[in-house]
Design an enzyme around this catalytic site. Structure first.
Site, PDB file in Angstrom:
ATOM      1  N   HIS A  87       0.831  -1.212   0.000  1.00  0.00           N
ATOM      2  CA  HIS A  87       0.000   0.000   0.000  1.00  0.00           C
ATOM      3  C   HIS A  87       0.866   1.263   0.000  1.00  0.00           C
ATOM      4  CE1 HIS A  87      -3.705   2.291   0.935  1.00  0.00           C
ATOM      5  NE2 HIS A  87      -2.876   3.079   1.605  1.00  0.00           N
ATOM      6  N   GLU A  88       1.809   1.321   0.917  1.00  0.00           N
ATOM      7  CA  GLU A  88       2.650   2.508   1.036  1.00  0.00           C
ATOM      8  C   GLU A  88       3.584   2.668  -0.168  1.00  0.00           C
ATOM      9  OE1 GLU A  88       2.210   4.802   3.204  1.00  0.00           O
ATOM     10  OE2 GLU A  88       0.711   3.685   4.338  1.00  0.00           O
ATOM     11  N   HIS A 125       1.931   4.772  -2.816  1.00  0.00           N
ATOM     12  CA  HIS A 125       2.070   6.211  -2.579  1.00  0.00           C
ATOM     13  C   HIS A 125       3.484   6.679  -2.926  1.00  0.00           C
ATOM     14  CE1 HIS A 125      -1.812   6.299  -0.755  1.00  0.00           C
ATOM     15  NE2 HIS A 125      -1.471   5.634   0.336  1.00  0.00           N
TER      16      HIS A 125
END
Length: 425
Positions: free
Chosen positions: A19-20, A23
């Site tokens: 997920h990170e 980003h």
């Protein structure tokens, strides 16, 4: 217990990292500085800096984060007047490193008492060198200067031109959506890998495979692999789900099946066996879904399973908001641990399946337009695109704080409910 804990750490770690990383990679492509990419939480164990980003490994192997320059989550490089720092200058007399830690003594560092500083727009620092209060100096700070924080970690300063808050709204929207996209991608890959582990994809036709485990009712009655069960007691069974539904209604009862093999259609009479699930008896005859073992089916299963689960999750969310809300419908880290333990008992297949399920859950939940979640941030980005100007930093901070308080309160309730569900009741 140790296996369960390790499985939980691995599953949770993969989810957060993927997920990170979404980003992180999109922010880099959009020209937004990623000041820190942390794996784990709490005190630092190790850090490494490359290409304007500091990569850290922290003590608690749960979660992680991406720290974008100028985002709500980023700590300002505020240096209070009177603070004693150590400065490192280049040959042109420009500051390249500011040490706030009092742990690292910079080579050829200059003691400097700060009177004022601007590390965002003006890029300067003002104060007294070597304790000489008779002469105030203003030194220019390099655009890519480093600041050594109090915990000893080196990160770059965050000038205005690389800050998240100053990026165009469409770039901020892409960055906020990237984590969700990566979780969807992880789910697709997980379910695809699962199909290869299992040797194929379950077919939803009425064609069956005779199980090698008890009960042997179907095998004893002469049903073979590849036979199609067309009906149960005259009720048509066009697919495996309808077949299973009809059999489950008949525990320990005589039934008549219409069976078609490669040559002919025949009537097969048998007595079902039974097993107990959730304190209820259901009928079983010892057949399972056939597997489609083609390469294309295995690859496509990643997409089809993810899509099916996504629709199911949105349906569950709709039920919750339409008046059927229950804390039992939600689960926090305690529930994840409990379910990871169950998945780990099934081996690699169970863990991979649970990882895919969790990943698509995280993606869907993050789409909910609640401040502090990615969905809430995306909503603010869309509002900014429509208004053609961003909300004030104060307003955005208040909205995010309200969302954070709501989520924190909900998490406390969910965690307590999970403890009661899984470990006390």
């Amino acid at each position: 217990m140790l296996t369960n804990i390790i499985s939980f750490i691995i599953v949770f770690g993969i989810l957060v990292f993927v997920h990170e990383f979404g980003h992180f990679i999109v922010a880099k492509k959009c020209g937004i500085m990623v000041r820190e990419f942390s794996i784990g939480m709490g005190p630092k164990l190790f850090y490494y800096r490359r290409n304007h980003t500091t990569y850290t490994i922290r003590l608690l192997p749960l979660g992680g984060y991406v720290r974008l320059a100028g985002s709500v989550d980023d700590e300002e490089d505020e240096i209070k007047p009177g603070t004693i720092v150590m400065l490192q200058l280049n040959n042109a007399g420009v500051v390249t490193k500011i040490d706030l830690s009092k742990k690292n003594k910079l080579f050829k560092g200059i003691p400097f008492q700060v009177a004022d500083a601007d590390l965002v727009n003006g890029l300067w620092i003002e104060g007294y060198e070597n304790g000489n209060e008779d002469e105030k100096k203003r030194l220019n700070v390099d655009h890519d200067a480093l600041i050594v924080q109090k915990d000893g970690i080196e990160v770059q300063i965050a000038p205005a031109d690389v800050q998240f808050q100053n990026a165009p709204a469409w770039k901020k929207l892409l960055v906020n959506f990237a984590g969700i996209f990566n979780n969807v991608l992880l789910a697709i890959v997980a379910f695809m890998f699962l199909a290869f582990l299992q040797g194929g994809v379950e077919s939803n036709s009425n064609q069956v495979q005779v199980s090698n485990t008890n009960p042997h009712v179907a095998k004893t009655a002469g049903i073979k692999d590849g036979d199609r069960i067309l009906s149960v007691n005259g009720v048509k069974t066009d697919n495996f789900q309808s077949l299973a539904t009809q059999i489950e209604k008949q525990p320990n009862k005589k039934v008549t099946l219409t069976v078609k093999d490669k040559k002919k259609t025949k009537q097969v009479k048998l007595v079902t066996d039974s097993k107990q699930i959730n304190k209820q008896k259901i009928g079983v005859i010892g057949v399972k879904q056939t597997l489609n073992t083609s390469f294309g089916a295995k690859v496509m299963s990643g997409f089809t399973t993810t899509w099916t689960m996504t629709k199911s999750l949105f349906g569950a969310l709709w039920q919750m908001v339409s008046g059927h809300f229950s804390l039992n419908s939600l689960g926090g880290p305690v529930a994840i641990y409990a379910n990871t333990s169950e998945a780990a008992s099934l081996g690699l297949v169970g863990v991979v399946q649970f990882l895919g399920w969790l990943s698509i859950n995280l993606a869907v939940v993050n789409l909910i337009p609640i401040p502090a979640l990615d969905g809430g941030k995306i909503l603010l980005n869309i509002i900014e695109l429509i208004r053609k100007k961003s909300l004030s930093e104060k307003t955005e901070m208040i909205i995010t704080m309200v969302g954070f308080i709501f989520l924190a309160g909900l998490m406390i309730l969910v965690t307590w409910n999970d403890i009661m569900r899984y470990f006390i009741r």
